[in-house]
Design a protein around this motif. Structure first.
Motif, PDB file in Angstrom:
ATOM      1  N   MET A   1       0.839  -1.197   0.000  1.00 23.12           N
ATOM      2  CA  MET A   1       0.000   0.000   0.000  1.00 23.12           C
ATOM      3  C   MET A   1       0.877   1.251   0.000  1.00 23.12           C
ATOM      4  SD  MET A   1      -2.661   1.379   2.919  1.00 23.12           S
ATOM      5  CE  MET A   1      -4.046   0.350   2.457  1.00 23.12           C
ATOM      6  N   GLU A   3       2.075   4.679   1.055  1.00 25.77           N
ATOM      7  CA  GLU A   3       1.937   5.474   2.269  1.00 25.77           C
ATOM      8  C   GLU A   3       2.399   6.895   1.995  1.00 25.77           C
ATOM      9  OE1 GLU A   3       3.149   3.762   6.007  1.00 25.77           O
ATOM     10  OE2 GLU A   3       2.990   1.730   5.215  1.00 25.77           O
ATOM     11  N   MET A  75      -5.797   2.766  -2.231  1.00 22.69           N
ATOM     12  CA  MET A  75      -6.129   1.563  -1.459  1.00 22.69           C
ATOM     13  C   MET A  75      -4.926   0.620  -1.417  1.00 22.69           C
ATOM     14  SD  MET A  75      -9.043   2.563  -0.445  1.00 22.69           S
ATOM     15  CE  MET A  75      -9.771   1.132   0.356  1.00 22.69           C
ATOM     16  N   LEU A  76      -5.157  -0.681  -1.395  1.00 24.34           N
ATOM     17  CA  LEU A  76      -4.067  -1.629  -1.157  1.00 24.34           C
ATOM     18  C   LEU A  76      -3.184  -1.865  -2.375  1.00 24.34           C
ATOM     19  CD1 LEU A  76      -2.893  -3.449   1.071  1.00 24.34           C
ATOM     20  CD2 LEU A  76      -4.349  -5.305   0.208  1.00 24.34           C
ATOM     21  N   ARG A  77      -3.790  -1.981  -3.568  1.00 24.57           N
ATOM     22  CA  ARG A  77      -3.035  -2.379  -4.759  1.00 24.57           C
ATOM     23  C   ARG A  77      -3.057  -1.361  -5.896  1.00 24.57           C
ATOM     24  NH1 ARG A  77       0.221  -6.121  -2.715  1.00 24.57           N
ATOM     25  NH2 ARG A  77      -0.904  -7.841  -1.709  1.00 24.57           N
ATOM     26  N   ASP A 107      -5.694  -0.854 -10.870  1.00 22.68           N
ATOM     27  CA  ASP A 107      -5.873  -1.640  -9.646  1.00 22.68           C
ATOM     28  C   ASP A 107      -6.487  -2.986 -10.011  1.00 22.68           C
ATOM     29  OD1 ASP A 107      -6.314  -2.694  -7.152  1.00 22.68           O
ATOM     30  OD2 ASP A 107      -7.484  -1.015  -6.387  1.00 22.68           O
ATOM     31  N   GLN A 109      -7.494  -5.167  -8.081  1.00 22.22           N
ATOM     32  CA  GLN A 109      -8.595  -5.460  -7.170  1.00 22.22           C
ATOM     33  C   GLN A 109      -9.794  -4.528  -7.364  1.00 22.22           C
ATOM     34  OE1 GLN A 109      -6.739  -5.312  -3.264  1.00 22.22           O
ATOM     35  NE2 GLN A 109      -6.177  -7.468  -3.370  1.00 22.22           N
ATOM     36  N   GLN A 111     -10.273  -1.563  -6.328  1.00 25.69           N
ATOM     37  CA  GLN A 111     -10.650  -0.905  -5.081  1.00 25.69           C
ATOM     38  C   GLN A 111     -10.199   0.557  -5.004  1.00 25.69           C
ATOM     39  OE1 GLN A 111     -12.630  -2.409  -2.577  1.00 25.69           O
ATOM     40  NE2 GLN A 111     -12.857  -3.804  -4.325  1.00 25.69           N
ATOM     41  N   GLY A 159       1.025   4.462   7.799  1.00 27.30           N
ATOM     42  CA  GLY A 159       0.508   3.110   7.669  1.00 27.30           C
ATOM     43  C   GLY A 159       1.359   2.125   8.448  1.00 27.30           C
ATOM     44  N   ASN A 160       1.203   0.863   8.155  1.00 30.67           N
ATOM     45  CA  ASN A 160       1.868  -0.199   8.910  1.00 30.67           C
ATOM     46  C   ASN A 160       3.395  -0.115   8.825  1.00 30.67           C
ATOM     47  OD1 ASN A 160       1.769  -2.553  10.531  1.00 30.67           O
ATOM     48  ND2 ASN A 160       2.116  -3.828   8.744  1.00 30.67           N
ATOM     49  N   ARG A 244      -2.346  -6.710  11.625  1.00 28.74           N
ATOM     50  CA  ARG A 244      -1.223  -6.401  10.734  1.00 28.74           C
ATOM     51  C   ARG A 244       0.088  -6.832  11.382  1.00 28.74           C
ATOM     52  NH1 ARG A 244      -2.646  -2.208   7.309  1.00 28.74           N
ATOM     53  NH2 ARG A 244      -0.772  -2.793   6.141  1.00 28.74           N
TER      54      ARG A 244
END
Length: 256
Positions: A1, A3, A75-77, A107, A109, A111, A159-160, A244
């Motif tokens: 993702m 950040e 988003m994630l991807r 993307d 996905q 998303q 983020g993570n 996570r």
């Protein structure tokens, strides 16, 4: 993702490449996440000049005029891809500017989320967070500091991955209770937020040049499944926090 540092670099590249250019056409390939109809989006943006691309938290904002702003969360991807000879794979939106240049939001996905006219967000951006605001944010909080830093309703942009890097830099365990962290370490945390993020922006910008390439992570000191030790030789441990995987060392102080 993507950040905050990735998105900050993306915004600068997009500005260099496309600001001042007129959007000739926007292709809406996936409309499921749009907050308006594809027709409304096209009517609002086509024929207007892109004046600026800004980063806001984990989103990019494309300004086509005072009341014509398109927000984008990858988003994630989600990825940004400059248009070339081959059509982009998994397109969501495709921006065509006069003069033949353009880029796509892709993307696999589906998303990635575009928002026409995104509301003003009062939550502080991580790079604009000052010490008094951070101190007040932590006061009395019973959640872990890692969870709080990743909460986009408290602080935007972290983020993570960078949550782990910031806490390692500050010497604070991700399992520490936010409200129990002493002032001395809150000050360290504030400095680490700015230092880690600003250093990452410089490294990514140097590596990317003028290319909209994916997220760069190979300079991280603790957040990596491939790393067994930090540059200082400390053993890197991992554990789930809020679903996570978090990476940390025993040298980080635990406050609870």
């Amino acid at each position: 993702m993507a950040e905050l540092p990735d998105l900050e670099v993306f915004s600068r590249i997009l500005n260099r490449r496309y600001s001042g250019k007129t959007l000739e056409k926007i292709d809406v390939e996936v409309a499921g996440k749009l907050n308006v109809t594809a027709k409304k989006l096209k009517e609002s943006l086509e024929g207007h000049q892109l004046s600026e691309v800004k980063r806001s938290g984990k989103t990019l904002q494309f300004h086509f005029g005072r009341d014509r702003i398109l927000g984008l969360h990858l988003m994630l991807r989600g990825e940004l891809v400059a248009l070339g000879e081959k059509p982009p794979k998994f397109p969501v939106l495709i921006f065509h500017f006069k003069g033949g240049k353009g880029f796509a939001v892709t993307d696999m996905q589906k998303q990635a989320t575009p928002t026409l006219g995104p509301p003003v967000n009062e939550v502080p951006d991580a790079l604009e967070l000052d010490y008094p605001v951070l101190k007040k944010l932590l006061e009395g909080k019973k959640t872990t500091i890692k969870t709080l830093l990743m909460d986009q309703k408290k602080v935007r942009g972290i983020g993570n991955s960078y949550g782990d890097e910031i806490l390692y830099h500050a010497g604070i365990s991700p399992f520490s209770i936010a409200g129990k962290i002493p002032d001395e370490y809150v000050k360290k945390l504030h400095k680490s937020i700015h230092s880690v993020l600003e250093t990452a922006i410089k490294k990514i910008e140097k590596e990317n040049g003028d290319e909209l390439t994916g997220e760069l992570r190979d300079f991280m000191q603790v957040h990596s499944a491939k790393l067994k030790q930090t540059p200082k030789g400390e053993e890197i441990l991992s554990e789930k926090i809020g679903g996570r995987t978090s990476y940390y060392t025993k040298s980080q102080e635990l406050f609870h």
